[in-house]
Structures are given as structure tokens and as C-alpha cells.
Design a protein around this motif. Structure first.
Motif, PDB file in Angstrom:
ATOM      1  N   LEU A 104     -17.633  17.528 -56.107  1.00 31.12           N
ATOM      2  CA  LEU A 104     -16.970  16.330 -56.633  1.00 31.12           C
ATOM      3  C   LEU A 104     -15.452  16.449 -56.536  1.00 31.12           C
ATOM      4  O   LEU A 104     -14.771  15.494 -56.147  1.00 31.12           O
ATOM      5  CB  LEU A 104     -17.403  16.081 -58.080  1.00 31.12           C
ATOM      6  CG  LEU A 104     -18.844  15.603 -58.248  1.00 31.12           C
ATOM      7  CD1 LEU A 104     -19.289  15.715 -59.702  1.00 31.12           C
ATOM      8  CD2 LEU A 104     -19.003  14.173 -57.739  1.00 31.12           C
ATOM      9  N   CYS A 105     -14.930  17.624 -56.874  1.00 33.75           N
ATOM     10  CA  CYS A 105     -13.477  17.821 -56.798  1.00 33.75           C
ATOM     11  C   CYS A 105     -12.971  17.685 -55.364  1.00 33.75           C
ATOM     12  O   CYS A 105     -11.925  17.091 -55.133  1.00 33.75           O
ATOM     13  CB  CYS A 105     -13.093  19.174 -57.385  1.00 33.75           C
ATOM     14  SG  CYS A 105     -13.152  19.191 -59.191  1.00 33.75           S
ATOM     15  N   LYS A 106     -13.709  18.225 -54.419  1.00 30.68           N
ATOM     16  CA  LYS A 106     -13.296  18.130 -53.012  1.00 30.68           C
ATOM     17  C   LYS A 106     -13.299  16.691 -52.519  1.00 30.68           C
ATOM     18  O   LYS A 106     -12.595  16.353 -51.573  1.00 30.68           O
ATOM     19  CB  LYS A 106     -14.187  19.003 -52.130  1.00 30.68           C
ATOM     20  CG  LYS A 106     -13.864  20.472 -52.266  1.00 30.68           C
ATOM     21  CD  LYS A 106     -14.743  21.338 -51.402  1.00 30.68           C
ATOM     22  CE  LYS A 106     -14.315  22.797 -51.553  1.00 30.68           C
ATOM     23  NZ  LYS A 106     -15.256  23.721 -50.952  1.00 30.68           N
ATOM     24  N   ALA A 164     -16.353  15.182 -62.006  1.00 29.18           N
ATOM     25  CA  ALA A 164     -16.496  16.635 -62.141  1.00 29.18           C
ATOM     26  C   ALA A 164     -16.380  17.046 -63.606  1.00 29.18           C
ATOM     27  O   ALA A 164     -17.125  17.915 -64.080  1.00 29.18           O
ATOM     28  CB  ALA A 164     -15.447  17.349 -61.293  1.00 29.18           C
ATOM     29  N   LYS A 165     -15.467  16.398 -64.330  1.00 31.77           N
ATOM     30  CA  LYS A 165     -15.336  16.680 -65.764  1.00 31.77           C
ATOM     31  C   LYS A 165     -16.593  16.275 -66.517  1.00 31.77           C
ATOM     32  O   LYS A 165     -16.991  16.930 -67.480  1.00 31.77           O
ATOM     33  CB  LYS A 165     -14.110  15.965 -66.339  1.00 31.77           C
ATOM     34  CG  LYS A 165     -12.812  16.711 -66.082  1.00 31.77           C
ATOM     35  CD  LYS A 165     -11.677  16.111 -66.857  1.00 31.77           C
ATOM     36  CE  LYS A 165     -11.851  16.395 -68.331  1.00 31.77           C
ATOM     37  NZ  LYS A 165     -10.768  15.938 -69.171  1.00 31.77           N
ATOM     38  N   SER A 166     -17.242  15.213 -66.068  1.00 28.92           N
ATOM     39  CA  SER A 166     -18.504  14.787 -66.691  1.00 28.92           C
ATOM     40  C   SER A 166     -19.585  15.843 -66.472  1.00 28.92           C
ATOM     41  O   SER A 166     -20.372  16.124 -67.381  1.00 28.92           O
ATOM     42  CB  SER A 166     -18.967  13.440 -66.117  1.00 28.92           C
ATOM     43  OG  SER A 166     -18.053  12.421 -66.452  1.00 28.92           O
ATOM     44  N   VAL A 167     -19.615  16.412 -65.289  1.00 27.31           N
ATOM     45  CA  VAL A 167     -20.569  17.493 -65.012  1.00 27.31           C
ATOM     46  C   VAL A 167     -20.270  18.684 -65.920  1.00 27.31           C
ATOM     47  O   VAL A 167     -21.187  19.313 -66.460  1.00 27.31           O
ATOM     48  CB  VAL A 167     -20.536  17.903 -63.518  1.00 27.31           C
ATOM     49  CG1 VAL A 167     -21.337  19.178 -63.283  1.00 27.31           C
ATOM     50  CG2 VAL A 167     -21.066  16.768 -62.650  1.00 27.31           C
ATOM     51  N   LEU A 168     -19.001  18.978 -66.117  1.00 24.61           N
ATOM     52  CA  LEU A 168     -18.612  20.063 -67.013  1.00 24.61           C
ATOM     53  C   LEU A 168     -19.101  19.783 -68.439  1.00 24.61           C
ATOM     54  O   LEU A 168     -19.605  20.677 -69.123  1.00 24.61           O
ATOM     55  CB  LEU A 168     -17.098  20.262 -66.987  1.00 24.61           C
ATOM     56  CG  LEU A 168     -16.521  21.360 -67.875  1.00 24.61           C
ATOM     57  CD1 LEU A 168     -17.073  22.727 -67.499  1.00 24.61           C
ATOM     58  CD2 LEU A 168     -14.997  21.377 -67.768  1.00 24.61           C
ATOM     59  N   ALA A 169     -18.997  18.542 -68.873  1.00 27.31           N
ATOM     60  CA  ALA A 169     -19.473  18.170 -70.207  1.00 27.31           C
ATOM     61  C   ALA A 169     -20.985  18.357 -70.313  1.00 27.31           C
ATOM     62  O   ALA A 169     -21.493  18.874 -71.321  1.00 27.31           O
ATOM     63  CB  ALA A 169     -19.086  16.724 -70.519  1.00 27.31           C
ATOM     64  N   LEU A 176     -11.995  23.119 -60.972  1.00 23.43           N
ATOM     65  CA  LEU A 176     -11.462  21.916 -61.619  1.00 23.43           C
ATOM     66  C   LEU A 176      -9.947  21.810 -61.405  1.00 23.43           C
ATOM     67  O   LEU A 176      -9.421  20.733 -61.095  1.00 23.43           O
ATOM     68  CB  LEU A 176     -11.802  21.936 -63.109  1.00 23.43           C
ATOM     69  CG  LEU A 176     -11.575  20.655 -63.894  1.00 23.43           C
ATOM     70  CD1 LEU A 176     -12.360  19.489 -63.308  1.00 23.43           C
ATOM     71  CD2 LEU A 176     -11.959  20.873 -65.352  1.00 23.43           C
ATOM     72  N   MET A 177      -9.245  22.937 -61.544  1.00 26.25           N
ATOM     73  CA  MET A 177      -7.791  22.920 -61.297  1.00 26.25           C
ATOM     74  C   MET A 177      -7.506  22.514 -59.857  1.00 26.25           C
ATOM     75  O   MET A 177      -6.596  21.727 -59.596  1.00 26.25           O
ATOM     76  CB  MET A 177      -7.185  24.305 -61.579  1.00 26.25           C
ATOM     77  CG  MET A 177      -7.057  24.627 -63.029  1.00 26.25           C
ATOM     78  SD  MET A 177      -6.086  26.111 -63.364  1.00 26.25           S
ATOM     79  CE  MET A 177      -6.917  27.355 -62.434  1.00 26.25           C
ATOM     80  N   VAL A 215      -5.206  19.408 -58.507  1.00 22.60           N
ATOM     81  CA  VAL A 215      -4.114  19.603 -57.543  1.00 22.60           C
ATOM     82  C   VAL A 215      -4.321  18.686 -56.337  1.00 22.60           C
ATOM     83  O   VAL A 215      -3.383  18.074 -55.840  1.00 22.60           O
ATOM     84  CB  VAL A 215      -4.004  21.090 -57.125  1.00 22.60           C
ATOM     85  CG1 VAL A 215      -3.108  21.258 -55.901  1.00 22.60           C
ATOM     86  CG2 VAL A 215      -3.487  21.926 -58.289  1.00 22.60           C
ATOM     87  N   LEU A 216      -5.558  18.570 -55.899  1.00 23.23           N
ATOM     88  CA  LEU A 216      -5.881  17.722 -54.748  1.00 23.23           C
ATOM     89  C   LEU A 216      -5.460  16.271 -54.983  1.00 23.23           C
ATOM     90  O   LEU A 216      -4.979  15.604 -54.074  1.00 23.23           O
ATOM     91  CB  LEU A 216      -7.380  17.796 -54.436  1.00 23.23           C
ATOM     92  CG  LEU A 216      -7.879  16.948 -53.277  1.00 23.23           C
ATOM     93  CD1 LEU A 216      -7.354  17.504 -51.952  1.00 23.23           C
ATOM     94  CD2 LEU A 216      -9.398  16.907 -53.257  1.00 23.23           C
ATOM     95  N   VAL A 217      -5.624  15.792 -56.218  1.00 22.80           N
ATOM     96  CA  VAL A 217      -5.290  14.394 -56.519  1.00 22.80           C
ATOM     97  C   VAL A 217      -3.906  14.278 -57.183  1.00 22.80           C
ATOM     98  O   VAL A 217      -3.606  13.270 -57.833  1.00 22.80           O
ATOM     99  CB  VAL A 217      -6.388  13.705 -57.378  1.00 22.80           C
ATOM    100  CG1 VAL A 217      -7.692  13.635 -56.619  1.00 22.80           C
ATOM    101  CG2 VAL A 217      -6.570  14.390 -58.720  1.00 22.80           C
ATOM    102  N   TYR A 218      -3.086  15.317 -57.017  1.00 21.46           N
ATOM    103  CA  TYR A 218      -1.697  15.322 -57.494  1.00 21.46           C
ATOM    104  C   TYR A 218      -1.580  15.162 -59.014  1.00 21.46           C
ATOM    105  O   TYR A 218      -0.649  14.533 -59.510  1.00 21.46           O
ATOM    106  CB  TYR A 218      -0.861  14.251 -56.783  1.00 21.46           C
ATOM    107  CG  TYR A 218      -0.635  14.556 -55.327  1.00 21.46           C
ATOM    108  CD1 TYR A 218       0.417  15.369 -54.927  1.00 21.46           C
ATOM    109  CD2 TYR A 218      -1.491  14.052 -54.362  1.00 21.46           C
ATOM    110  CE1 TYR A 218       0.619  15.664 -53.595  1.00 21.46           C
ATOM    111  CE2 TYR A 218      -1.301  14.346 -53.018  1.00 21.46           C
ATOM    112  CZ  TYR A 218      -0.241  15.156 -52.637  1.00 21.46           C
ATOM    113  OH  TYR A 218      -0.050  15.461 -51.313  1.00 21.46           O
ATOM    114  N   GLU A 219      -2.505  15.718 -59.752  1.00 17.69           N
ATOM    115  CA  GLU A 219      -2.425  15.705 -61.212  1.00 17.69           C
ATOM    116  C   GLU A 219      -2.212  17.148 -61.683  1.00 17.69           C
ATOM    117  O   GLU A 219      -3.037  17.707 -62.408  1.00 17.69           O
ATOM    118  CB  GLU A 219      -3.686  15.085 -61.812  1.00 17.69           C
ATOM    119  CG  GLU A 219      -3.817  13.606 -61.487  1.00 17.69           C
ATOM    120  CD  GLU A 219      -4.946  12.928 -62.235  1.00 17.69           C
ATOM    121  OE1 GLU A 219      -5.108  13.196 -63.444  1.00 17.69           O
ATOM    122  OE2 GLU A 219      -5.665  12.136 -61.608  1.00 17.69           O
ATOM    123  N   VAL A 220      -1.100  17.708 -61.255  1.00 17.17           N
ATOM    124  CA  VAL A 220      -0.827  19.124 -61.488  1.00 17.17           C
ATOM    125  C   VAL A 220      -0.645  19.438 -62.976  1.00 17.17           C
ATOM    126  O   VAL A 220      -0.984  20.539 -63.426  1.00 17.17           O
ATOM    127  CB  VAL A 220       0.367  19.596 -60.628  1.00 17.17           C
ATOM    128  CG1 VAL A 220       1.674  19.056 -61.127  1.00 17.17           C
ATOM    129  CG2 VAL A 220       0.428  21.096 -60.544  1.00 17.17           C
TER     130      VAL A 220
END
Length: 178
Positions: free
Chosen positions: A20-22, A29-34, A51-52, A56-61
Motif C-alpha cells: 500500500l505504501c509503495k 496502510a495505516k488502516s492495516v496497521l490498526a 510506513l515511514m 516519505v514517498l508522498v512527501y509527508e516527511v
């Protein structure tokens, strides 16, 4: 899997989070983590690193940095790869000073930077026009016995050329050939 009474484990969840992150679907992905946490499956360093990487991929550093800071609270110790992800993310987001702070933090925690750590920092420093700092990193790499590779040289030559240091870039290229 659940219908067949096969319970997903940390590796199964990590695979889903990674995929999902890729795809840039960090919210999913956060929902899967939950779901993972609800199923009492403990996330590991790979879960959080993935997750990090997604952030980073979506520029939310800044969200990625929040994950890094939360890891110890969750009983997970960040590793060198965790820091490499963040350093790369900060450099990608033109936040080189933040990347350098993490690099210092690695030293304080007795973590040994890798060629990836140095390469990300050098690339960020070159792109921000801070060439003088790059030479210090190369010296440190040399002192630590980490040889520069072709990627390191390519990044440095590119940075030198883009910052108007063509003579130094040519000299480095010739040295690299030898």
C-alpha cells in the motif's frame, strides 16, 4: 485467510503495509496497521520503517518523523535503516539541517552510518549548494573505512557540476577512473 482460520502474522501485515505504501496509499496502510494491532499482532521495526517510507514517498516527511519518534513508545527500537529513510526524506524535502540533526543523533546513539546514509546526505548537501560539508562527509567515510561507490561519486560529480565546480568534478572523475 481468516475464513480458512489462517491468522495473518507480522510478515503478512508488513507485506500489505509495504504494498500500500509503495502505491502511495499511506492512509490505507495505516488502516492495516490498526487492524494488525486489533488482532494483537505486534508491529516490528520493518512495519514502522515501511510506513515511514510511505510517508516519505508522498512527501509527508513530518508524519514520517512522528513515526520515528513514536517507535520507542511502541517498544520498537529504530535501526540504521529507520534513520536512512528519514535522512533521505528530509533531503528530498530540502530539509537538510533536519537530516544533519538525525545524522548527529545516530552518532550519539553509537549507530554506524552506512554508504546509504552518507550518499543521501551528500546528495542533499549538493542540491542545497553546501559542497564544503560534503568533503567532511567523504573524510568521515574514509576514516570509518567505508569506501565511496559509483553512486556516491556520481552524486558528488553531479553536485559539483550543478554548483559551478566543474574543475573539481573533472578531477574527481579522473580520480574515480584511476
Amino acid at each position: 485467510m481468516v475464513l480458512k482460520t489462517i491468522n495473518p502474522d507480522v510478515y503478512t501485515y508488513n507485506t500489505l503495509v509495504d504494498a500500500l505504501c509503495k502505491e502511495g496509499k499511506v492512509k490505507e496502510a495505516k488502516s492495516v496497521l490498526a487492524v494488525m494491532l486489533k488482532a494483537c499482532v505486534e508491529p516490528n521495526v520493518i512495519t514502522y520503517n515501511t510506513l515511514m517510507d510511505g510517508y516519505v514517498l508522498v512527501y509527508e516527511v513530518k508524519k514520517a518523523k512522528h513515526v520515528l519518534n513514536a517507535m520507542p513508545l511502541m517498544g520498537v527500537t529504530p535501526n540504521v535503516h529507520s534513520y536512512n529513510i528519514m535522512i533521505k526524506g528530509f533531503c528530498k524535502s530540502k530539509m537538510v539541517d533536519e537530516a544533519l540533526n538525525l545524522f548527529k543523533e545516530m552518532h550519539q546513539k553509537n549507530m554506524v552510518p552506512t554508504i546509504v546514509t552518507y550518499g543521501s546526505l551528500m546528495d542533499g548537501l549538493c542540491k542545497s549548494g553546501r559542497i564544503s560539508y560534503v568533503w567532511e562527509l567523504i573524510d568521515e567515510m574514509h576514516d570509518r573505512g567505508i569506501p565511496a561507490d559509483v553512486i556516491t561519486y556520481n552524486s558528488l560529480i553531479d553536485g559539483l557540476c550543478k554548483n559551478g565546480h566543474l574543475d573539481r568534478a573533472i578531477a574527481l572523475f579522473n580520480k574515480m577512473k584511476d
